[in-house]
Design a protein around this motif. Structure first.
Motif, PDB file in Angstrom:
ATOM      1  N   GLY A  10      39.702  31.062  57.998  1.00 39.66           N
ATOM      2  CA  GLY A  10      39.276  31.719  56.765  1.00 39.66           C
ATOM      3  C   GLY A  10      40.461  32.358  56.083  1.00 39.66           C
ATOM      4  O   GLY A  10      41.567  31.848  56.102  1.00 39.66           O
ATOM      5  N   PRO A  97      35.526  20.445  48.581  1.00 42.73           N
ATOM      6  CA  PRO A  97      34.986  21.095  49.766  1.00 42.73           C
ATOM      7  C   PRO A  97      34.560  20.147  50.893  1.00 42.73           C
ATOM      8  O   PRO A  97      33.942  20.578  51.851  1.00 42.73           O
ATOM      9  N   SER A 128      40.356  24.894  56.239  1.00 44.83           N
ATOM     10  CA  SER A 128      39.915  26.188  55.720  1.00 44.83           C
ATOM     11  C   SER A 128      38.394  26.230  55.690  1.00 44.83           C
ATOM     12  O   SER A 128      37.722  25.195  55.673  1.00 44.83           O
ATOM     13  N   ARG A 129      37.837  27.422  55.696  1.00 42.45           N
ATOM     14  CA  ARG A 129      36.364  27.573  55.699  1.00 42.45           C
ATOM     15  C   ARG A 129      35.700  26.860  54.529  1.00 42.45           C
ATOM     16  O   ARG A 129      34.615  26.332  54.657  1.00 42.45           O
ATOM     17  N   ASP A 130      36.381  26.858  53.370  1.00 42.54           N
ATOM     18  CA  ASP A 130      35.792  26.208  52.196  1.00 42.54           C
ATOM     19  C   ASP A 130      36.011  24.697  52.190  1.00 42.54           C
ATOM     20  O   ASP A 130      35.529  23.999  51.306  1.00 42.54           O
ATOM     21  N   GLY A 131      36.768  24.181  53.160  1.00 41.06           N
ATOM     22  CA  GLY A 131      36.998  22.748  53.272  1.00 41.06           C
ATOM     23  C   GLY A 131      38.053  22.197  52.333  1.00 41.06           C
ATOM     24  O   GLY A 131      38.350  21.011  52.368  1.00 41.06           O
ATOM     25  N   GLU A 132      38.648  23.034  51.508  1.00 40.93           N
ATOM     26  CA  GLU A 132      39.581  22.552  50.498  1.00 40.93           C
ATOM     27  C   GLU A 132      41.013  22.376  50.998  1.00 40.93           C
ATOM     28  O   GLU A 132      41.828  21.770  50.319  1.00 40.93           O
TER      29      GLU A 132
END
Length: 145
Positions: A10, A97, A128-132
Motif C-alpha cells: 500500500g 487497476p 500496489s493495492r490499487d493494482g496500478e
C-alpha cells in the motif's frame, strides 16, 4: 536463480529506508520504449557504481515495461528506479487497476513468461493495492538483506 516472494503493498510507511538515488521516466506506451528504458536504467546503474546489477535490472525493466505497455489501455507508463542501501527497487505503473498474474505459458507461446522471469530474478516482487504499479527488488551484491 532464486524464488522471490510476492506482496501487495500500500502506501509508503514512515519507516521506509532512505532512497540514496533514484530516477523516474513517464512515457507514452510503445514497444520501442522497452529498449529505451533498458538503456536509461543501465546508464544510471553505471553512474551509481552498480554495474553488477545492469543485467538483472535491465531484464526486469524489460519484462515489467513490456507488460505495462501491453495492458495499459493507452495510458502513460511510468518507470521509477530507486537505489536503497541494500536493494534496487524497480517500479512500473501503467494506470490500470488490473492485477498482473503470473501464468504458465505453453511451449509455443510467444508471451506469458515475464512475471515468472521477474520472480526468478528478484528478491521479491509485488503489486500496489490499487493494482496500478508492479514492483520488484534486487539485492545489491555484497550487501546483507
Amino acid at each position: 536463480m532464486s524464488s522471490a516472494s510476492t506482496a501487495v503493498s500500500g502506501a509508503l510507511s514512515a519507516t521506509e529506508p532512505t532512497v540514496l538515488r533514484a530516477f523516474e521516466v513517464d512515457f507514452a506506451p510503445a514497444y520501442f520504449r522497452v529498449r529505451q528504458m533498458r538503456r536509461i536504467t543501465a546508464a544510471h546503474l553505471r553512474l551509481w557504481d552498480l554495474a553488477t546489477l545492469i543485467e538483472p535490472a535491465t531484464l526486469v525493466v524489460s519484462e515489467l515495461v513490456a507488460n505495462a505497455i501491453q495492458h495499459c489501455e493507452g495510458a502513460p507508463v511510468n518507470l521509477r528506479v530507486k537505489h536503497y542501501a541494500n536493494e534496487l527497487r524497480v517500479e512500473v505503473a501503467d494506470g490500470t487497476p488490473k492485477l498482473p498474474k503470473p501464468r504458465v505459458a505453453g511451449h509455443d507461446d510467444e508471451s506469458g513468461r515475464g512475471l515468472l522471469i521477474v520472480a526468478a530474478i528478484a528478491r521479491e516482487w509485488g503489486v500496489s493495492r490499487d493494482g496500478e504499479m508492479t514492483w520488484c527488488s534486487l539485492a545489491i551484491p555484497g550487501e546483507c538483506a
